[in-house]
Structure formats: structure tokens, C-alpha cells
Design a protein around this motif. Structure first.
Motif: not given
Lengths: 188, 72
Positions: A182, A184-188, B41-42, B44, B47
Motif C-alpha cells: 500500500x 509503495x502504491x501510494x508513493x508517487x 504516503x510519500x 519520490x 517526481x
């Protein structure tokens, strides 16, 4: 060989589980009818020992006055406990493998499913040992075959408990994997 | 609330649509929406770097720290 997704081992197992699910429903009904009806007027009784050895005890070797009702009551109780646990575990495994086929192994729902399977395994271990010991004890006390000594070993077999604990740990591993996925999926 | 993404304000100031921004920084609309709606949540560095480059701003213009309000 692929293990996840379509045309994979997961899909084959998923289909087997579906067959097992519907077959088990019919089987459970048959077992219940069998315990209620077929054994009611039985002369003597049959035992299947772990490993497949079948023994048929003739009435002359059973202590006079042996209460069959107690034996069948225990047998019925173990069947009534085990069937829902078995069905619940298969139901959860079906859901789990459907997600594997969809290539979505790591989610919170799967972790919850694995945890339920773990609880089912541990509960069935408990029922198997408690009621199994009671059944063995009842039989050992009421069956006397010349030249054969019947005794009960009340020390519980720990395999089921061990398996249940491994499954519970696995469920936590899946929960942790779901959390990482989750994030990782929400790291943009 | 913690870290808040002020992408909507900057996009409004620059007059840039979500579709155009997604195309220019080469990320999907779905991911940009997650970022814009503070669901991420984060973020990069790569980005953030592309966002700063396209929107011509500093990371501090995009990210803002909002102190959590005491429920009492």
C-alpha cells in the motif's frame, strides 16, 4: 511454471477448491445423515485408526450395558464441530486463491483470510484432540478383545497446533506485505 | 494533517490543468490525483524535481507542514 495469475497453479487450485466446496456441502450432509441414521441400530461399531487401519468390533467384545448413545453423541459432536471449521477454511481458501488468480496476493483481506484459516486449523486441532481422546477413552473402557490390549494415549498430537501457528505467522507476514504494498502504491 | 500538498493552488496560479501537468511530468492522471488530493504516503525526489521544473517553483511551494490540531 506460473504460480500466480491466469493459467497458473493458483487457477488450478482455485478450481479444485470450488469443486471441494460444493462436494463438501454434499459430503457434510451425508456425514450428518450417516451419523444420525446408519449407526443408530448398529450391532458393534467400526473404528478407523489414523493411517487408515479399519477395525470392526463385534458386539460380543463390547462391555454389556455400554451406552452407545454416549459414543455416538461424542462422534456427532466432533462432526458438528469439525464440519463448520472445515467449511470455513475452504471458503476462505477459495477467496484467497481467487485473489491469487487476479494477481493480487498482498492485501489486507488476504491476510484476514489466512488468519481465519489459521484459527480454523487450531480450533480443529483442539476439537480433534479433546473429543478424540474422549472417544478413545470410551472405546478402551468398553471393548475387551482377548489377546488385544487397548489403551489410550492422552498426550495431544502437536502437528495441528504447529501448523496453525505457522499459518498465523504467515497471515502476519501477508499483513505486513500488504502494508508495504500500500505504501509503495501510494508513493508517487 | 502533517504534510499537505498544495498542488491545486500552484496549478491554479500557473493556469495548468491536471491532464497537462500529468503529461508534462510523465505520471498517470490517477497518481497525480492521489498526490493532489493528499492521499499519497510519500513522494519520490524524481517526481518532486519534475514538478518543480514544470511548475517553476521550489519544493517548499508544493509541500506544506500543517500542525495536527489537538482534539481537546
Amino acid at each position: 511454471m506460473r504460480y500466480l495469475g491466469k493459467k497458473s497453479v493458483s487457477q488450478v487450485v482455485s478450481k479444485w477448491l470450488s469443486i471441494l466446496w460444493y462436494g463438501s456441502m454434499a459430503g457434510a450432509a451425508l456425514i450428518l445423515i450417516g451419523v444420525f441414521v446408519a449407526n443408530r441400530n448398529l450391532e458393534g461399531f467400526g473404528l478407523t485408526i489414523r493411517g487408515g487401519l479399519k477395525i470392526r468390533v463385534s458386539p460380543e467384545y463390547i462391555t454389556p450395558g455400554f451406552d452407545y448413545k454416549k459414543y455416538f453423541g461424542l462422534l456427532l459432536l466432533s462432526v458438528l464441530f469439525m464440519i463448520p471449521l472445515y467449511m470455513a477454511a475452504i471458503y476462505q481458501l477459495r477467496g484467497l486463491f481467487r485473489e491469487f488468480v487476479r494477481n493480487r496476493p498482498f492485501n489486507k483481506e488476504n491476510a484476514r483470510r489466512i488468519r481465519i484459516v489459521g484459527w480454523c486449523v487450531m480450533a480443529s486441532w483442539l476439537v480433534d484432540n479433546v473429543l478424540g481422546a474422549a472417544l478413545s477413552w470410551t472405546i478402551a473402557r468398553n471393548v475387551q478383545v482377548p489377546g488385544v490390549e487397548l489403551s489410550t494415549n492422552l498426550f495431544p498430537r502437536l502437528t495441528g497446533l504447529f501448523l496453525g501457528l505457522i499459518i498465523m505467522v504467515l497471515s502476519e507476514v501477508f499483513a505486513e506485505a500488504a502494508r508495504i504494498k500500500e505504501e509503495q502504491d501510494l508513493t508517487i | 494533517m502533517g504534510i499537505r500538498v498544495r498542488l491545486d493552488q500552484i496549478m491554479l496560479e500557473r493556469g495548468m490543468s491536471l491532464t497537462e501537468l500529468a503529461k508534462r511530468i510523465d505520471i498517470t492522471m490517477a497518481n497525480l490525483s492521489i498526490l493532489k488530493n493528499n492521499k499519497a504516503k510519500a513522494i519520490r525526489f524524481s517526481t518532486l524535481e519534475r514538478l518543480c521544473e514544470v511548475l517553476n517553483c521550489q519544493p517548499g511551494d508544493i509541500l506544506e507542514y500543517v500542525k495536527n490540531e489537538d482534539p481537546d
